[in-house]
Design an enzyme around this catalytic site. Structure first.
Site, short mmCIF file in Angstrom:
data_model
loop_
_atom_site.label_atom_id
_atom_site.label_comp_id
_atom_site.label_asym_id
_atom_site.label_seq_id
_atom_site.Cartn_x
_atom_site.Cartn_y
_atom_site.Cartn_z
N GLU A 196 -2.05 7.57 -5.66
CA GLU A 196 -2.07 6.86 -6.95
C GLU A 196 -3.41 7.02 -7.68
O GLU A 196 -3.47 6.89 -8.91
CB GLU A 196 -1.78 5.36 -6.75
CG GLU A 196 -2.90 4.60 -6.04
CD GLU A 196 -2.50 3.19 -5.64
OE1 GLU A 196 -1.43 3.01 -5.03
OE2 GLU A 196 -3.28 2.27 -5.90
N HIS A 256 -0.79 -0.31 -10.12
CA HIS A 256 -1.48 -1.19 -9.16
C HIS A 256 -1.94 -2.48 -9.88
O HIS A 256 -3.08 -2.90 -9.78
CB HIS A 256 -2.67 -0.48 -8.50
CG HIS A 256 -3.01 -1.06 -7.16
ND1 HIS A 256 -3.35 -0.32 -6.07
CD2 HIS A 256 -3.05 -2.36 -6.75
CE1 HIS A 256 -3.58 -1.11 -5.04
NE2 HIS A 256 -3.40 -2.36 -5.43
N ARG A 262 0.85 -1.19 0.00
CA ARG A 262 0.00 0.00 0.00
C ARG A 262 0.89 1.24 0.00
O ARG A 262 1.88 1.29 0.73
CB ARG A 262 -0.92 0.02 1.23
CG ARG A 262 -2.10 -0.94 1.15
CD ARG A 262 -3.12 -0.53 0.07
NE ARG A 262 -4.21 -1.48 -0.10
CZ ARG A 262 -4.25 -2.46 -1.03
NH1 ARG A 262 -3.25 -2.62 -1.87
NH2 ARG A 262 -5.30 -3.24 -1.12
P1 NAD Z 1 -1.80 -11.31 4.70
O1 NAD Z 1 -2.79 -10.81 5.67
O2 NAD Z 1 -1.85 -12.76 4.31
O3 NAD Z 1 -0.32 -10.97 5.21
C1 NAD Z 1 0.03 -9.76 5.80
C2 NAD Z 1 1.10 -10.06 6.82
O4 NAD Z 1 1.57 -8.82 7.35
C3 NAD Z 1 0.60 -10.89 8.00
O5 NAD Z 1 1.43 -12.02 8.17
C4 NAD Z 1 0.67 -9.93 9.18
O6 NAD Z 1 0.98 -10.57 10.40
C5 NAD Z 1 1.79 -9.01 8.73
N1 NAD Z 1 1.81 -7.72 9.42
C6 NAD Z 1 0.76 -6.95 9.79
N2 NAD Z 1 1.20 -5.83 10.39
C7 NAD Z 1 2.56 -5.90 10.39
C8 NAD Z 1 3.59 -5.05 10.88
N3 NAD Z 1 3.32 -3.89 11.47
N4 NAD Z 1 4.86 -5.43 10.71
C9 NAD Z 1 5.15 -6.61 10.12
N5 NAD Z 1 4.23 -7.48 9.65
C10 NAD Z 1 2.95 -7.11 9.78
O7 NAD Z 1 -1.96 -10.39 3.41
P2 NAD Z 1 -1.46 -10.71 1.94
O8 NAD Z 1 -2.54 -11.41 1.18
O9 NAD Z 1 -0.10 -11.32 2.00
O10 NAD Z 1 -1.38 -9.23 1.35
C11 NAD Z 1 -0.44 -8.28 1.87
C12 NAD Z 1 -0.77 -6.89 1.33
O11 NAD Z 1 -0.54 -6.85 -0.07
C13 NAD Z 1 -2.27 -6.53 1.43
O12 NAD Z 1 -2.58 -6.04 2.70
C14 NAD Z 1 -2.42 -5.49 0.37
O13 NAD Z 1 -2.13 -4.23 0.93
C15 NAD Z 1 -1.33 -5.83 -0.63
N6 NAD Z 1 -1.86 -6.29 -1.92
C16 NAD Z 1 -1.48 -5.63 -3.03
C17 NAD Z 1 -1.92 -6.04 -4.28
C18 NAD Z 1 -1.47 -5.34 -5.54
O14 NAD Z 1 -2.00 -5.60 -6.62
N7 NAD Z 1 -0.49 -4.48 -5.47
C19 NAD Z 1 -2.79 -7.14 -4.38
C20 NAD Z 1 -3.15 -7.80 -3.21
C21 NAD Z 1 -2.68 -7.38 -1.98
#
Ligand code: NAD
Length: 332
Positions: A265, A297, A236
């Site tokens: 964005e 994105h 994000r």
């Molecule tokens: P997820 O929930 O499976 O994993 C997120 C991880 O981050 C978890 O293991 C959580 O414990 C950890 N976390 C939370 N707060 C934290 C902190 N302060 N410090 C360290 N670790 C922390 O989510 P995911 O499916 O792996 O997705 C991750 C992120 O990717 C989403 O939240 C979204 O923002 C982003 N995303 C982007 C796109 C894109 O097209 N660019 C698509 C999907 C997701």
């Protein structure tokens, strides 16, 4: 019978397939967003589904959906910050989402970003396209991935795929997460946030965005990073302080960056421009740097992801209508 708001041409393909393969279902689509003006379209349906970035914060929407007997809002995306959960609870509704539509899509995009940066394709393409310069200059010499340390912040669904992929290529992978998953230790070494930032040759972010995590990577972190390191953000935008990133690139505190997301964005994603001067000021500065790459994105944007957004959301709709617990229930 479901009404799917915010339909996109690429999702419509999979909606049509769903209707063909499930003759007992009737998925109807509209490209309108769900709000107080359009909610009446949902009358006569069992459920609504949305894919939108606009907040649904008018009580009218939830009150009317509930009065039509609709008990579920099925999001066809991961983020659920557009939903007002006070109203969801007040009108006894549930919300489902699609958090696992394809972690590999974002992970593979991260791998692509890393290789693009590491092999200096930004400056190579810039030399070729802007200057018709095909000289193998010394500053274009690159490193090999198996000699690199990959630092992952947030080792969840996507982060663990990223770890697995880089580990398979022989790289050293270190990671930081609030919750350590022993299954990931086959691919990475868990450590603390600062150690990841300081030691990564490629630092990649895969956490969600909470208010406390804004500017997680800012001036302090850029100073701590190796000056040869690359930053990848496909999580994000506000996790990275853009002004500090621009300063770090100018001061050569890091070697380059790949941004699939960036604060502000919305001003450029899904839009076309005629001239660089039309871009917001921070984009203009970054766009001039050959060691910076933007993607709109689009890290998630694969056929598998789009198909799964329909399949996962509609499977949970059927589960709920059949009295079963949904797989992807959002609990707030
Ligand atoms: P997820 O929930 O499976 O994993 C997120 C991880 O981050 C978890 O293991 C959580 O414990 C950890 N976390 C939370 N707060 C934290 C902190 N302060 N410090 C360290 N670790 C922390 O989510 P995911 O499916 O792996 O997705 C991750 C992120 O990717 C989403 O939240 C979204 O923002 C982003 N995303 C982007 C796109 C894109 O097209 N660019 C698509 C999907 C997701």
């Amino acid at each position: 019978k479901a009404l799917l708001y915010n339909m996109t041409p690429e999702q419509q393909v999979y909606v049509d397939k769903w209707n063909q393969n499930h003759p007992e279902d009737d998925l109807v689509t509209t490209d309108d967003k769900l709000d107080a003006k359009t909610v009446e379209m949902a009358q006569g349906y069992d459920v609504v589904s949305v894919l939108q970035v606009f907040d649904i914060d008018e009580e009218e929407v939830y009150r009317k959906l509930s009065s039509y007997g609709i008990k579920q809002i099925a999001l066809r995306s991961v983020g659920y910050n557009i939903i007002n959960f006070d109203f969801v609870h007040k009108y006894h509704m549930i919300v489902t989402n699609t958090p696992a539509y394809s972690p590999r899509a974002v992970a593979e995009n991260t791998l692509t970003s890393a290789m693009y940066l590491l092999r200096k394709w930004g400056p190579i393409l810039n030399n070729e396209k802007e200057h018709l310069n095909f000289v193998r200059e010394e500053n274009l010499m690159s490193d090999e991935i198996y000699n690199q340390t990959i630092g992952i912040i947030g080792v969840g669904r996507i982060g663990s795929c990223v770890a697995e992929m880089f580990h398979a290529l022989g790289a050293k992978v270190i990671g930081y997460d609030l919750v350590e998953n022993p299954a990931n230790e086959a691919f990475l070494e868990y450590t603390d946030f600062d150690t990841v930032v300081k030691n990564a040759d490629i630092l990649t972010l895969h956490t969600p965005l909470e208010p406390s995590m804004e500017d997680m990577i800012s001036a302090k972190e850029f100073k701590e990073m190796k000056d040869t390191a690359y930053l990848i953000n496909a999580a994000r935008g506000p996790l990275v302080n853009t002004q500090d990133l621009i300063a770090a690139l100018k001061n050569k505190e890091i070697a380059g960056t790949s941004l699939d997301v960036m604060t502000g964005e919305e001003a450029i994603v899904m839009k076309k421009f005629n001239d660089i001067s039309e871009l917001p000021a921070d984009y203009q500065e970054l766009a001039k740097m050959p060691n910076v790459v933007f993607t709109p994105h689009s890290a998630y944007y694969t056929k598998t992801s789009v198909k799964n957004m329909i399949e996962h959301s509609m499977t949970d709709v059927k589960r709920v209508l059949n009295g079963q617990k949904p797989v992807y229930l959002v609990e707030e």
